[in-house]
Scaffold this motif. Sequence first.
Motif, PDB file in Angstrom:
ATOM      1  N   TYR A   1       0.811  -1.219   0.000  1.00  0.00           N
ATOM      2  CA  TYR A   1       0.000   0.000   0.000  1.00  0.00           C
ATOM      3  C   TYR A   1       0.846   1.271   0.000  1.00  0.00           C
ATOM      4  O   TYR A   1       0.326   2.361  -0.225  1.00  0.00           O
ATOM      5  CB  TYR A   1      -0.919   0.024   1.225  1.00  0.00           C
ATOM      6  N   SER A   2       2.145   1.137   0.241  1.00  0.00           N
ATOM      7  CA  SER A   2       2.983   2.327   0.405  1.00  0.00           C
ATOM      8  C   SER A   2       3.058   3.159  -0.866  1.00  0.00           C
ATOM      9  O   SER A   2       3.158   4.390  -0.807  1.00  0.00           O
ATOM     10  CB  SER A   2       4.393   1.935   0.856  1.00  0.00           C
TER      11      SER A   2
ATOM     12  N   TYR B   1      -8.304   4.040   1.176  1.00  0.00           N
ATOM     13  CA  TYR B   1      -7.957   5.256   0.450  1.00  0.00           C
ATOM     14  C   TYR B   1      -8.752   6.468   0.945  1.00  0.00           C
ATOM     15  O   TYR B   1      -8.229   7.583   0.964  1.00  0.00           O
ATOM     16  CB  TYR B   1      -8.180   5.060  -1.044  1.00  0.00           C
TER      17      TYR B   1
ATOM     18  N   THR C   1      -4.967  13.728   4.028  1.00  0.00           N
ATOM     19  CA  THR C   1      -4.085  14.567   3.223  1.00  0.00           C
ATOM     20  C   THR C   1      -4.766  15.851   2.765  1.00  0.00           C
ATOM     21  O   THR C   1      -4.196  16.945   2.845  1.00  0.00           O
ATOM     22  CB  THR C   1      -3.570  13.792   1.999  1.00  0.00           C
TER      23      THR C   1
ATOM     24  N   ILE D   1      -0.795   9.553  -2.955  1.00  0.00           N
ATOM     25  CA  ILE D   1      -1.820  10.470  -2.440  1.00  0.00           C
ATOM     26  C   ILE D   1      -1.177  11.643  -1.709  1.00  0.00           C
ATOM     27  O   ILE D   1      -1.538  12.803  -1.917  1.00  0.00           O
ATOM     28  CB  ILE D   1      -2.805   9.708  -1.525  1.00  0.00           C
ATOM     29  N   ASP D   2      -0.189  11.346  -0.865  1.00  0.00           N
ATOM     30  CA  ASP D   2       0.494  12.417  -0.127  1.00  0.00           C
ATOM     31  C   ASP D   2       1.185  13.393  -1.079  1.00  0.00           C
ATOM     32  O   ASP D   2       1.108  14.615  -0.908  1.00  0.00           O
ATOM     33  CB  ASP D   2       1.516  11.819   0.839  1.00  0.00           C
TER      34      ASP D   2
ATOM     35  N   GLN E   1      -0.196   5.172  -1.038  1.00  0.00           N
ATOM     36  CA  GLN E   1      -0.254   6.163   0.043  1.00  0.00           C
ATOM     37  C   GLN E   1       0.701   7.329  -0.229  1.00  0.00           C
ATOM     38  O   GLN E   1       0.346   8.503  -0.029  1.00  0.00           O
ATOM     39  CB  GLN E   1       0.081   5.506   1.387  1.00  0.00           C
ATOM     40  N   LYS E   2       1.901   7.012  -0.715  1.00  0.00           N
ATOM     41  CA  LYS E   2       2.848   8.079  -1.039  1.00  0.00           C
ATOM     42  C   LYS E   2       2.331   8.909  -2.216  1.00  0.00           C
ATOM     43  O   LYS E   2       2.488  10.138  -2.249  1.00  0.00           O
ATOM     44  CB  LYS E   2       4.219   7.489  -1.375  1.00  0.00           C
TER      45      LYS E   2
ATOM     46  N   TRP F   1      -6.988   7.981   3.824  1.00  0.00           N
ATOM     47  CA  TRP F   1      -5.760   8.677   3.434  1.00  0.00           C
ATOM     48  C   TRP F   1      -6.077  10.004   2.745  1.00  0.00           C
ATOM     49  O   TRP F   1      -5.406  11.008   2.977  1.00  0.00           O
ATOM     50  CB  TRP F   1      -4.935   7.791   2.501  1.00  0.00           C
TER      51      TRP F   1
END
Length: 340
Positions: A282-283, A312, A319, A289-290, A286-287, A315
């Motif tokens: 998932y990283s 999601y 964010t 999205i960030d 997630q990255k 997250w």
Amino acid sequence: MLTPPSQLLLRNINDLTGKVLLVEPMADDLARELAQAAPELQLFCYTTDKTVANSWQAQSEAPCFFSVSLSTEEVFDTVVIFYPKSKEQLSFSLSQLTVNITAKTEVYLVGDNKGGIKSLTGHAEKLGLTAHKLDNAKHCLWFALNGLADKPQPTIAMQQFSAKTANSSIKFCSLPGVFNHGKLDIGTAILLEHVAHIHQGTVLDFACGAGIVGSYLLQQQPALKMYCSDVSALAVDSSKATFALNQQTATVLAADGMPNGTPLFDHIISNPPFHTGIKTDYSVAQKFIDDSKGKLKSGGSLTIVANAHLPYAEWLKTTFGNVKELARRQGFVVYMSRKS
């Protein structure tokens, strides 16, 4: 850290001699570990994955060929192929080796049991080759592949496909190894039904695959300034071919994560990956999205489709401070967040 296939390769390091080509290795510490364990080997890497290329180049000065085709005439004593996600991609990788091996070249394959390598013996027979299991550890297998020099595998060309969306049809190009090669996946199909808010400005299609999303958006809104990025050289070439086929203009970039050197975007859209190889990871999403927030203009939107069970929405809310559900169907959800 080493992945299990790389650990099994090191366990069989005595099989490697001379000039050694690693084909589609993992993004781990193998380049460094091999150089330390067997400095007498001359190492080379051939990968279509930008993450792997970056990892290799950070560890080693040995040549790394990041491209669709193996762009060297070097002849190797040993070739180790890391078993890919699909049999079609294996055939593609084998076809790249024609000028790089001789009858004396030792060819090995290594892969995770869950990745399909258990069927290698039967698949090799269909290709006119023979595969012999030599080792089994770390839930992985180590095979010798024989006959490749005498039976070169045919070149696999870019293929053209077509698919129907909710309100149109689209033509696209694809190579083996691209996400959902030759198909419009359900998640992307649902995503394309909810893009009416993307009607002007500069757009990034992240993890673009065969370029279906970007090409569809240009079909609906030709004035868009389209950028596409993917970690895969196979996807980058496929997307470029898709835009050329449809007589559209887009900038397509190979990138490990968010592409550098681009303008800020009015919209980012994606069916983001949540696997690294066959492992759930998932990283990456997630990255993405960030990082998306920093690449959007004020008021810009991020639109993604995801499996409903993935976190999601949480997250996105963390964010961006907001998230809107545009659709939920067949196990997929389309989300949109805006940068304030």
